[in-house]
Design a protein around this motif. Sequence first.
Motif, PDB file in Angstrom:
ATOM      1  N   GLY A  28      35.969  67.172  52.817  1.00 49.44           N
ATOM      2  CA  GLY A  28      37.260  67.341  53.475  1.00 49.44           C
ATOM      3  C   GLY A  28      38.056  66.054  53.570  1.00 49.44           C
ATOM      4  N   GLY A  29      37.353  64.920  53.648  1.00 56.08           N
ATOM      5  CA  GLY A  29      38.046  63.652  53.817  1.00 56.08           C
ATOM      6  C   GLY A  29      38.273  62.890  52.519  1.00 56.08           C
ATOM      7  N   ALA A  30      37.964  63.513  51.389  1.00 58.75           N
ATOM      8  CA  ALA A  30      38.002  62.789  50.114  1.00 58.75           C
ATOM      9  C   ALA A  30      39.361  62.154  49.838  1.00 58.75           C
ATOM     10  N   ALA A  31      40.442  62.909  50.135  1.00 59.32           N
ATOM     11  CA  ALA A  31      41.776  62.391  49.825  1.00 59.32           C
ATOM     12  C   ALA A  31      42.096  61.169  50.680  1.00 59.32           C
ATOM     13  N   GLU A  32      41.786  61.246  51.987  1.00 56.93           N
ATOM     14  CA  GLU A  32      42.054  60.101  52.861  1.00 56.93           C
ATOM     15  C   GLU A  32      41.210  58.909  52.451  1.00 56.93           C
ATOM     16  N   MET A  33      39.973  59.188  52.034  1.00 57.14           N
ATOM     17  CA  MET A  33      39.118  58.078  51.620  1.00 57.14           C
ATOM     18  C   MET A  33      39.720  57.344  50.433  1.00 57.14           C
ATOM     19  N   ALA A  34      40.274  58.113  49.486  1.00 58.60           N
ATOM     20  CA  ALA A  34      40.884  57.471  48.323  1.00 58.60           C
ATOM     21  C   ALA A  34      41.980  56.510  48.772  1.00 58.60           C
ATOM     22  N   SER A  35      42.819  56.944  49.752  1.00 58.43           N
ATOM     23  CA  SER A  35      43.878  56.067  50.261  1.00 58.43           C
ATOM     24  C   SER A  35      43.293  54.840  50.965  1.00 58.43           C
ATOM     25  N   ALA A  36      42.278  55.067  51.814  1.00 56.23           N
ATOM     26  CA  ALA A  36      41.714  53.966  52.594  1.00 56.23           C
ATOM     27  C   ALA A  36      41.071  52.936  51.665  1.00 56.23           C
ATOM     28  N   PHE A  37      40.339  53.404  50.657  1.00 56.99           N
ATOM     29  CA  PHE A  37      39.651  52.479  49.755  1.00 56.99           C
ATOM     30  C   PHE A  37      40.663  51.697  48.923  1.00 56.99           C
ATOM     31  N   SER A  38      41.717  52.395  48.488  1.00 55.59           N
ATOM     32  CA  SER A  38      42.723  51.714  47.698  1.00 55.59           C
ATOM     33  C   SER A  38      43.416  50.643  48.537  1.00 55.59           C
ATOM     34  N   GLY A  39      43.666  50.931  49.833  1.00 52.12           N
ATOM     35  CA  GLY A  39      44.239  49.926  50.718  1.00 52.12           C
ATOM     36  C   GLY A  39      43.340  48.701  50.834  1.00 52.12           C
ATOM     37  N   ALA A  40      42.045  48.938  50.974  1.00 52.62           N
ATOM     38  CA  ALA A  40      41.109  47.826  51.143  1.00 52.62           C
ATOM     39  C   ALA A  40      41.078  46.945  49.902  1.00 52.62           C
ATOM     40  N   ARG A  41      41.157  47.572  48.721  1.00 51.09           N
ATOM     41  CA  ARG A  41      41.133  46.806  47.469  1.00 51.09           C
ATOM     42  C   ARG A  41      42.414  45.998  47.285  1.00 51.09           C
ATOM     43  N   LYS A  42      43.480  46.412  47.992  1.00 50.58           N
ATOM     44  CA  LYS A  42      44.747  45.665  47.919  1.00 50.58           C
ATOM     45  C   LYS A  42      44.884  44.701  49.085  1.00 50.58           C
ATOM     46  N   ASN A  43      43.770  44.438  49.798  1.00 53.37           N
ATOM     47  CA  ASN A  43      43.742  43.530  50.948  1.00 53.37           C
ATOM     48  C   ASN A  43      44.666  43.995  52.069  1.00 53.37           C
ATOM     49  N   ARG A  44      44.854  45.301  52.177  1.00 54.52           N
ATOM     50  CA  ARG A  44      45.642  45.844  53.285  1.00 54.52           C
ATOM     51  C   ARG A  44      44.731  46.661  54.185  1.00 54.52           C
ATOM     52  N   LEU A  45      43.836  45.943  54.856  1.00 47.22           N
ATOM     53  CA  LEU A  45      42.848  46.614  55.696  1.00 47.22           C
ATOM     54  C   LEU A  45      43.496  47.334  56.877  1.00 47.22           C
ATOM     55  N   ASP A  46      44.662  46.874  57.339  1.00 45.73           N
ATOM     56  CA  ASP A  46      45.366  47.600  58.400  1.00 45.73           C
ATOM     57  C   ASP A  46      45.482  49.074  58.064  1.00 45.73           C
ATOM     58  N   LEU A  47      45.854  49.312  56.793  1.00 40.85           N
ATOM     59  CA  LEU A  47      46.008  50.664  56.316  1.00 40.85           C
ATOM     60  C   LEU A  47      44.676  51.417  56.387  1.00 40.85           C
ATOM     61  N   SER A  48      43.613  50.793  55.863  1.00 42.13           N
ATOM     62  CA  SER A  48      42.303  51.456  55.833  1.00 42.13           C
ATOM     63  C   SER A  48      41.805  51.758  57.241  1.00 42.13           C
ATOM     64  N   VAL A  49      41.903  50.752  58.122  1.00 46.16           N
ATOM     65  CA  VAL A  49      41.424  50.946  59.497  1.00 46.16           C
ATOM     66  C   VAL A  49      42.251  52.022  60.186  1.00 46.16           C
ATOM     67  N   GLY A  50      43.578  51.995  59.947  1.00 44.70           N
ATOM     68  CA  GLY A  50      44.445  53.002  60.551  1.00 44.70           C
ATOM     69  C   GLY A  50      44.096  54.411  60.115  1.00 44.70           C
ATOM     70  N   ILE A  51      43.871  54.594  58.815  1.00 48.73           N
ATOM     71  CA  ILE A  51      43.519  55.934  58.319  1.00 48.73           C
ATOM     72  C   ILE A  51      42.183  56.384  58.897  1.00 48.73           C
ATOM     73  N   ALA A  52      41.189  55.500  58.840  1.00 48.80           N
ATOM     74  CA  ALA A  52      39.835  55.885  59.268  1.00 48.80           C
ATOM     75  C   ALA A  52      39.805  56.233  60.752  1.00 48.80           C
ATOM     76  N   LEU A  53      40.297  55.327  61.595  1.00 45.26           N
ATOM     77  CA  LEU A  53      40.202  55.578  63.036  1.00 45.26           C
ATOM     78  C   LEU A  53      41.208  56.636  63.480  1.00 45.26           C
ATOM     79  N   GLY A  54      42.387  56.621  62.883  1.00 43.74           N
ATOM     80  CA  GLY A  54      43.380  57.625  63.247  1.00 43.74           C
ATOM     81  C   GLY A  54      42.898  59.028  62.921  1.00 43.74           C
ATOM     82  N   SER A  55      42.304  59.162  61.751  1.00 41.08           N
ATOM     83  CA  SER A  55      41.791  60.462  61.354  1.00 41.08           C
ATOM     84  C   SER A  55      40.672  60.920  62.282  1.00 41.08           C
ATOM     85  N   ALA A  56      39.805  59.982  62.657  1.00 46.53           N
ATOM     86  CA  ALA A  56      38.689  60.345  63.536  1.00 46.53           C
ATOM     87  C   ALA A  56      39.188  60.782  64.905  1.00 46.53           C
ATOM     88  N   SER A  57      40.170  60.057  65.471  1.00 46.45           N
ATOM     89  CA  SER A  57      40.618  60.493  66.806  1.00 46.45           C
ATOM     90  C   SER A  57      41.387  61.799  66.725  1.00 46.45           C
TER      91      SER A  57
END
Lengths: 364, 364, 364
Positions: B258-287
């Motif tokens: 179910g989370g595959a699409a969000e993971m793709a976005s989060a991982f791509s953010g991390a590879r572009k050194n934009r961890l704000d994006l990754s952390v936001g997606i991961a924690l935002g989605s969880a809450s």
Amino acid sequence: MSLLLKEIRHNPMLWLLVAVPVVFVAAALVPEAHTALFVLSVLAIVPLAGLLSHATESVAAKTGDAAGGLLNATLGNLTELVIALAALGAGQYTLVKASIAGAIVTNTLFMLGASFLLGGLKYHLQEFNRASARLQAGLLFLATIALLMPSAIAGMESTSAAAATQKLSLGLAVLLIVGYGLGLLFSLKTHREVFSGAEHEEAEEAPWPIGLALATLAGVTVLVALVSEIFVESVQKAAEAFGMTAAFVGFIVVALVGGAAEMASAFSGARKNRLDLSVGIALGSASQIALFVAPVLVLVSYLIGPSPMDLQFWPGAVVMVLFATMTAMFVTNSGRSAWFVGVLVLMVYMIFAMTLYILPPAGQ
Amino acid sequence: MSLLLKEIRHNPMLWLLVAVPVVFVAAALVPEAHTALFVLSVLAIVPLAGLLSHATESVAAKTGDAAGGLLNATLGNLTELVIALAALGAGQYTLVKASIAGAIVTNTLFMLGASFLLGGLKYHLQEFNRASARLQAGLLFLATIALLMPSAIAGMESTSAAAATQKLSLGLAVLLIVGYGLGLLFSLKTHREVFSGAEHEEAEEAPWPIGLALATLAGVTVLVALVSEIFVESVQKAAEAFGMTAAFVGFIVVALVGGAAEMASAFSGARKNRLDLSVGIALGSASQIALFVAPVLVLVSYLIGPSPMDLQFWPGAVVMVLFATMTAMFVTNSGRSAWFVGVLVLMVYMIFAMTLYILPPAGQ
Amino acid sequence: MSLLLKEIRHNPMLWLLVAVPVVFVAAALVPEAHTALFVLSVLAIVPLAGLLSHATESVAAKTGDAAGGLLNATLGNLTELVIALAALGAGQYTLVKASIAGAIVTNTLFMLGASFLLGGLKYHLQEFNRASARLQAGLLFLATIALLMPSAIAGMESTSAAAATQKLSLGLAVLLIVGYGLGLLFSLKTHREVFSGAEHEEAEEAPWPIGLALATLAGVTVLVALVSEIFVESVQKAAEAFGMTAAFVGFIVVALVGGAAEMASAFSGARKNRLDLSVGIALGSASQIALFVAPVLVLVSYLIGPSPMDLQFWPGAVVMVLFATMTAMFVTNSGRSAWFVGVLVLMVYMIFAMTLYILPPAGQ
């Protein structure tokens, strides 16, 4: 050899080495005097642990940074490992598990709290490197989650058959050791600058020559192993005489005895206003127990134990280890300390000790 | 339509769309081939979730900040919601609850940990916005306390009759949704400057025209719902064939799918050194799962389920969700990351997965 | 006396003092009207607690910093202590324990959360002294670990005989009071500069003359004690009439009533953008309950109770107190607040209240 004797002459703790031959003689002559053998073996292990620690550091100093760091990290809790192996060989799994949980709790609460208190009695406010402390506290926290997970979950489920718990423990042990290896790669190789400073300032005295250090390492390890066997044989009966359970002895006594040498270093660092050193020793030692010593014991139990050992701790131990690491995370988070912080951390330790003494885990 | 085809041609994940017709045909022809249907439905849901996510963002981009934010926040976990609704309709409450707890754990541990690891393999040290991450971790922590409270307390009391637990779950569901609404008011209206930056950078590609986006949203939701029904029907038998329990499938498999699409976005953010994006997606989605999806499922269960669903999770799930959010709070607290932090977070996830696989909850 | 009357005229809360004679008359005339007596005694305690608080501050202001701080720290929760002593004398240990746990939870969640919300509705972002808040949250966390340890561990062990729990509770009570004394030494003597600012700004109005203050302190304490007896006698029956358990009444009602005066100060501080004051009152009051009031009640139970009281709380209370202190640690960690933080903290409180109301602890 004269260096070794000089060390012994200048370090009062090493005078306890006299207990080593005494305990061997006593074990041969009066094998039934469990209480005396217990006290003597405790007295003998303390100075041996000190020698072991000094020898490890000397070898590490000679072999260069990366290999030396690896050595320090691997042999830093050699005393605890040897005692636990002796208990493992004797099939005393309660004692082994109690000494694992107890070493984590004692390092994070007693060693850290007493360092804060001793330092705080001399300095009004002490500061230490937040980033490094936070990283170490984080490793410790994640390591204990890993270690405790099977107990935390299995303890609550009714289907947790012994076989499944055993299988899970084996898988976790492998996972933890892989994590430990990657952690060494991280702290000694890819990100060593984050950890630098704290680790190697320890060796103030001139290190021993490599030959002496290696010989001491080998010889003292054998001595610790021999004394540990006497300790493990006598502990059960002696504990009864003192009104203590195997869990209490493992959790409190073994942990304090096995960690005596590291505590001396941590306390001395705190008195010199070098809390980085104290925090590094306390938390580093605790995570090493969780990530390396505990899984090694599980793996070795397949070879030398009467039956494989699992990682299922009694519920009280789980609660104590968790609270201890949460306390460590909290008090190291601000990077500042004063004497009362030490008092509070020590109070938590005393509460654990009191609870274990009065309310021992069921069936032990 | 050509835009949709272009998207499909350039995004290899979308080639899996071929599994969608295949799974429908297979379900009609060989309804007893549970294992094959299970695998096919998993393969079909992954690209559909990707399309759903892209369509939601396109609509959000068109409707302006506040309404778009609301839409993103509400439909961001639409895939998880639709799968859970299918399971709810089939009365598979264990699967529903496992997928709620699993989505929280998978987002906070797997998505966050893999982002840290992938980013850390490319960059030595990565920094992200501490204040924003801390706020999101705080929301998540308080949300999971809210979600877990009935289980944590009821599980320990002997008087926790099913009726009372049901009543409590209903009250909590209403409370959580009110809290979610106030949280949207906070993050989209009164204090949007605190959260700005992370949320909307996501949409790099040109958004689709609104007509295509809305049609995709509607059409794909229907497809996900249809595939989910096949998935839910086949999962029980297929899980048995693979030696997995419903709890393991819901907790691990459904959450990852179910989370595959969000993971793709989060991982791509991390590879572009934009961890704000990754952390936001991961924690935002969880809450969002804790504050919105879970209570909506409770409320909907009064309409479509065979009987109302409560919020009582099995004890192991409670422990895992708590440890996962505590881990997230801890690792995001410093605002810095390196590869080993990712390894440790992933280790905790692997430990949970291993535990669930070997020690499934009782009676499932 | 005219000062006292002036105070009463200007402070609408004190008009409730009229309930004091009414409740005495009612108790003499209609001793069976439990519900009416319960409501009247609650109405009477609120203004008495306000007077007690003002009198304590006036005496503290006169006696100078160190002694005054000691007095404030010791008598700050006098109302809670007197009510609990009345319940102790009546042998209502469930009520006593519920009011201890409830006072900690209510101070850390309701008082803190409502302060954040009320302040946040007026100011966009509020800042407060991180270092001081963190220290207080740390004391609170360690104090509650200490307080909860016997319950957390004993509850899980099958051998926890009542006698051993009692012995442990006595030992812990002594340890906690020693810790409390050392904490006063720390905050009032050796490290008072860390805590300065927050504590004494409270006394805005001109303090009363010492004679009036001491007389009020003595007289009102007697009145609170007398009203508390009526309250404790009526609460059981009244709670039944309202469909509440003794645990709910102690946890929620007694805590809100006993803390009303402190809440008024905390909320007024928040509305004046002085969150340091609010956080200091909320967390300071909570740790005082854990470190001083609770152990004093254990010790006093040996003198006045029908049998000694232990520190074993029911499992739900343990979970709630732990989550409450973790929440307090987390939200005060950043030193910043906005309205939604208050909403989330209050939501946790509402969840606890709802849970206690719907799922009361077994056997109560």
